[in-house]
Enzyme design. Structure first.
Site, mmCIF file in Angstrom:
data_model
loop_
_atom_site.group_PDB
_atom_site.id
_atom_site.type_symbol
_atom_site.label_atom_id
_atom_site.label_comp_id
_atom_site.label_asym_id
_atom_site.label_seq_id
_atom_site.Cartn_x
_atom_site.Cartn_y
_atom_site.Cartn_z
ATOM 1 N N ARG A 105 -3.283 -7.783 0.619
ATOM 2 C CA ARG A 105 -3.181 -6.588 -0.478
ATOM 3 C C ARG A 105 -3.272 -7.317 -1.600
ATOM 4 O O ARG A 105 -3.145 -8.543 -2.052
ATOM 5 C CB ARG A 105 -1.582 -6.166 -0.262
ATOM 6 C CG ARG A 105 -1.192 -5.091 -1.339
ATOM 7 C CD ARG A 105 -1.780 -3.898 -1.008
ATOM 8 N NE ARG A 105 -1.075 -2.647 -1.688
ATOM 9 C CZ ARG A 105 -1.384 -1.516 -1.711
ATOM 10 N NH1 ARG A 105 -2.538 -1.340 -1.166
ATOM 11 N NH2 ARG A 105 -0.783 -0.574 -2.184
ATOM 12 N N THR A 382 -9.562 4.316 1.227
ATOM 13 C CA THR A 382 -8.997 3.592 2.484
ATOM 14 C C THR A 382 -9.630 4.077 3.735
ATOM 15 O O THR A 382 -10.117 5.107 3.792
ATOM 16 C CB THR A 382 -7.484 4.078 2.659
ATOM 17 O OG1 THR A 382 -6.931 4.170 1.274
ATOM 18 C CG2 THR A 382 -6.825 3.307 3.662
ATOM 19 N N ASN A 402 -8.190 1.888 -2.745
ATOM 20 C CA ASN A 402 -7.203 2.997 -3.209
ATOM 21 C C ASN A 402 -7.814 4.416 -3.332
ATOM 22 O O ASN A 402 -8.103 4.770 -2.462
ATOM 23 C CB ASN A 402 -6.340 2.886 -4.671
ATOM 24 C CG ASN A 402 -5.254 3.656 -4.919
ATOM 25 O OD1 ASN A 402 -4.757 4.222 -3.863
ATOM 26 N ND2 ASN A 402 -4.983 3.811 -6.046
ATOM 27 N N ASP A 424 -0.616 2.278 -7.603
ATOM 28 C CA ASP A 424 0.557 2.242 -6.501
ATOM 29 C C ASP A 424 1.554 1.397 -7.131
ATOM 30 O O ASP A 424 2.869 1.688 -6.017
ATOM 31 C CB ASP A 424 -0.309 1.564 -5.048
ATOM 32 C CG ASP A 424 -0.968 2.255 -4.403
ATOM 33 O OD1 ASP A 424 -1.048 3.575 -4.684
ATOM 34 O OD2 ASP A 424 -1.657 2.007 -3.356
ATOM 35 N N SER A 453 2.535 -0.257 -0.822
ATOM 36 C CA SER A 453 1.350 0.419 0.025
ATOM 37 C C SER A 453 1.932 1.603 0.995
ATOM 38 O O SER A 453 3.198 1.241 1.646
ATOM 39 C CB SER A 453 0.526 -0.466 0.783
ATOM 40 O OG SER A 453 -0.272 0.282 1.519
ATOM 41 N N GLY A 474 -5.165 7.943 3.695
ATOM 42 C CA GLY A 474 -4.685 9.175 3.398
ATOM 43 C C GLY A 474 -3.455 9.160 2.314
ATOM 44 O O GLY A 474 -2.627 9.967 2.312
ATOM 45 N N GLY A 475 -3.421 7.892 1.728
ATOM 46 C CA GLY A 475 -2.198 7.758 0.844
ATOM 47 C C GLY A 475 -0.880 7.961 1.407
ATOM 48 O O GLY A 475 -0.851 7.505 2.328
HETATM 49 O O1 DON Z 1 -1.941 1.610 -0.263
HETATM 50 C C1 DON Z 1 -1.683 2.685 -0.040
HETATM 51 O O2 DON Z 1 -0.992 3.258 0.098
HETATM 52 C C2 DON Z 1 -2.825 3.475 -0.856
HETATM 53 N N1 DON Z 1 -3.477 2.773 -2.009
HETATM 54 C C3 DON Z 1 -3.850 4.024 -0.030
HETATM 55 C C4 DON Z 1 -4.823 5.186 -0.651
HETATM 56 C C5 DON Z 1 -5.573 5.866 0.461
HETATM 57 O O3 DON Z 1 -5.320 6.158 1.673
HETATM 58 C C6 DON Z 1 -6.702 6.842 0.099
HETATM 59 N N2 DON Z 1 -7.173 7.524 1.046
HETATM 60 N N3 DON Z 1 -7.475 8.480 1.423
#
Ligand code: DON
Length: 571
Positions: A105, A382, A402, A424, A453, A474-475
């Site tokens: 990370r 991601t 991100n 984040d 994350s 997917g955040g």
């Molecule tokens: O680390 C995380 O949780 C976020 N930065 C992930 C971002 C993400 O999945 C964007 N994609 N759709």
């Protein structure tokens, strides 16, 4: 000082839609899993799948294939595949019985400060935390992949980089999704000259499907890594180019930050679910902790009886999810800096306690849910791909910059996009990040700290054997997307492709709504509303690239049809 075009970019950002695009769940035609006996690769881009599969076919192991895929994705899918970001890799070896995690990370630069994104009114300046050089954390991908290879692989870094270098140097044919992605973000990418040079034709036009996309600067950057190892990225010319970019755009990353970056080998979070062993990512991700916590709560209900995506099942999932996300807001952060009550959060007793407050027929409003009381602290776009090999190894890797295209800023002369992972962190207690996630003290900005994350690369074992290998972008939706594929296989007995395809639901405590995908029946929605839930249908969630190993030893690959370039292949 920012150049004028950058200021204009920030104005355009005011109308910027949050991450998540409107892909149809009906994209692609994937209704049955791909089967193979010797190895399986599932990634979000067919060119990366092909290169990784060649490595397996030549006798390489899953880690060799994983590192090859990751570098190939950095070239073919620059919206999320990266060398300018970071991620997590879970590696399971049936031979040793161990599951280890590589944490690569990004970290906050040494000059980062808690209030660095607050303006004079004390409000969070989102354009600064998302679309500026200040948004970038110190990239971890190159160091993480090199460590994976050194510890668990059998090929050299140069060998793993060779296909990526060729794809960047000679170019690849642009698929529709690549072209659409640039068009969607043209306003932002177009403002940064270095990004314009890479993502638009010399006359300013778009790359169309069928065009060749060549990246000479990126090829040279990758070649420096092949020739000099990690120093070829964290020191020398590439490091100088990153720092020059920081100086142009007011960013904080220094030569020392780059030189000092170290990935970590961590113990994954472990839990059990209906007799299976679940391994998923530990802090600085919240993913594994909450996947296990939600599974623990749901284990108390006969989900197989209540059925896939029935109102009763969705109600129970939503109630479990919102309680976990409330805890996330309070307790989760980088364990190198803060204490996280991991054992408490993932214990069966705590799940029993939380379950006791779930009403079987009525939604508990989020306003009535506060972060709970787990046992106290123990002292102390991601993209995901999944790979298994014939030696009993499994790799589950999620990495990111991100947002799709991260900060949208290409390091001039180096040809890669910088992440905007600093968003984040919790820029201000109680103020949501781009995914609507609230955080507090545990996830405040501190020098050299890793931002929290949700990425949840996961490996489930059954009787000591690798069983499910999965994970998703997917955040905030990553945790719930991953969870549902596990439940779809373990409780509802779907094959892996059907488990990936099935419409998904999501609740993250705040906002107090069940977000659903297309495909949940109107009758079900009406029943959920009758229980007091707010239900909103929005864009498709996640892109979960998964493998299931059958009892007969056959590998079944399930690529997510929510991405038109997703591909599962085996041999
Ligand atoms: O680390 C995380 O949780 C976020 N930065 C992930 C971002 C993400 O999945 C964007 N994609 N759709």
């Amino acid at each position: 000082m920012f150049a004028l075009p950058r200021v204009l970019a920030f104005l355009s950002i005011l109308t910027f839609a949050l991450p998540g695009s409107a892909q149809s769940i009906l994209e692609g035609d994937r209704s049955v899993p791909v089967e193979a006996r010797n190895g399986m690769v599932v990634t979000s881009h067919y060119l990366a799948t092909d290169e990784a599969l060649k490595v397996l076919e030549a006798g390489g192991n899953a880690v060799d294939a994983a590192v090859t895929a990751a570098f190939a994705l950095a070239v073919t899918q620059p919206r999320s595949g990266n060398i300018g970001g970071g991620g997590f890799m879970l590696i399971s070896s049936e031979k040793t019985g161990e599951v280890n995690a590589i944490d690569y990370r990004e970290r906050a630069p040494a000059a980062a400060t808690r209030d660095m994104y607050l303006n004079e009114q004390g409000e969070v300046d989102e354009k600064l935390s998302r679309f500026s050089d200040k948004a970038a954390g110190v990239p971890g991908t190159v160091a993480g992949l090199a460590l994976a290879l050194e510890k668990y692989g059998t090929i050299s870094l140069a060998e793993a980089l060779a296909p990526a270098i060729k794809l960047a140097e000679e170019g690849f044919v642009v698929p529709p999704r690549f072209s659409e992605g640039i068009r969607e973000r043209a306003l932002l990418l177009g403002v940064f000259e270095s990004s314009r040079k890479v993502f638009f034709k010399p006359d300013g036009g778009f790359y169309e499907p069928g065009d060749l996309f060549v990246q000479k600067d990126l090829a040279a950057t990758l070649r420096r890594i092949a020739e000099q190892g990690v120093k070829g990225f964290y020191e020398g010319q590439t490091a100088d180019l990153i720092v020059a970019e920081m100086q142009r755009g007011g960013g904080l990353i220094t030569l020392d930050d780059l030189k000092n970056y170290q990935p970590e080998i961590r113990k994954p979070v472990h839990g059990t679910y209906r007799g299976h062993d679940v391994y998923s990512m530990s802090p600085p991700s919240s993913g594994g902790t909450h996947v296990v916590q939600i599974l623990n709560i749901l284990e108390g209900y006969p989900l197989a009886e209540s059925g896939l995506n029935s109102a009763k099942t969705i109600h129970l999932m939503a109630e479990a999810m919102k309680r976990a996300y409330a805890d996330r807001s309070q307790y989760l952060g980088d364990t190198d800096f803060v204490q996280v009550p991991l054992k408490g959060l993932t214990s069966k007793d705590y799940a029993d306690e939380l379950r006791a407050h779930i009403d079987l027929g009525k939604a508990t409003p989020s306003a009535e849910i506060r972060p709970g009381n787990p046992a106290p602290y123990e002292s102390n776009e991601t993209t995901h791909f999944s790979i298994v090999d014939k030696y009993g190894n499994a790799v589950s890797n999620t990495y990111t910059i991100n947002f799709s295209y991260g900060s949208h800023i290409v390091v001039d002369g180096a040809g890669f996009l910088l992440n905007n992972e600093m968003d984040d962190f919790s820029a201000k207690p109680g103020v949501p990040n781009a995914y609507g996630l609230i955080g507090g003290e545990a996830n405040k900005i501190e020098p050299n700290k890793r931002m929290l994350s949700s990425m949840s690369p996961t490996i489930v074992k059954k009787d000591g054997k690798n069983f499910i290998v999965t994970g998703s972008p997917g955040g905030s939706r990553i945790i719930t997307t991953t969870l549902q594929v596990l439940i779809n296989v373990i409780d509802h007995h779907l094959n892996i492709q059907a488990a990936v395809n099935a419409p998904r639901v999501h609740h993250q405590w705040l906002p107090d709504e069940i977000r659903i995908e297309q495909g949940i029946s109107p009758d079900t929605i009406a029943l959920l509303r009758g229980m007091g839930h707010t239900v909103e249908q929005k864009a498709a969630m996640g892109a979960i690239q998964s493998i299931m190993v059958g009892e007969d030893g056959v590998f079944y690959g399930g690529a997510d049809p929510r991405r038109s370039t997703s591909s599962a292949k085996g041999y």
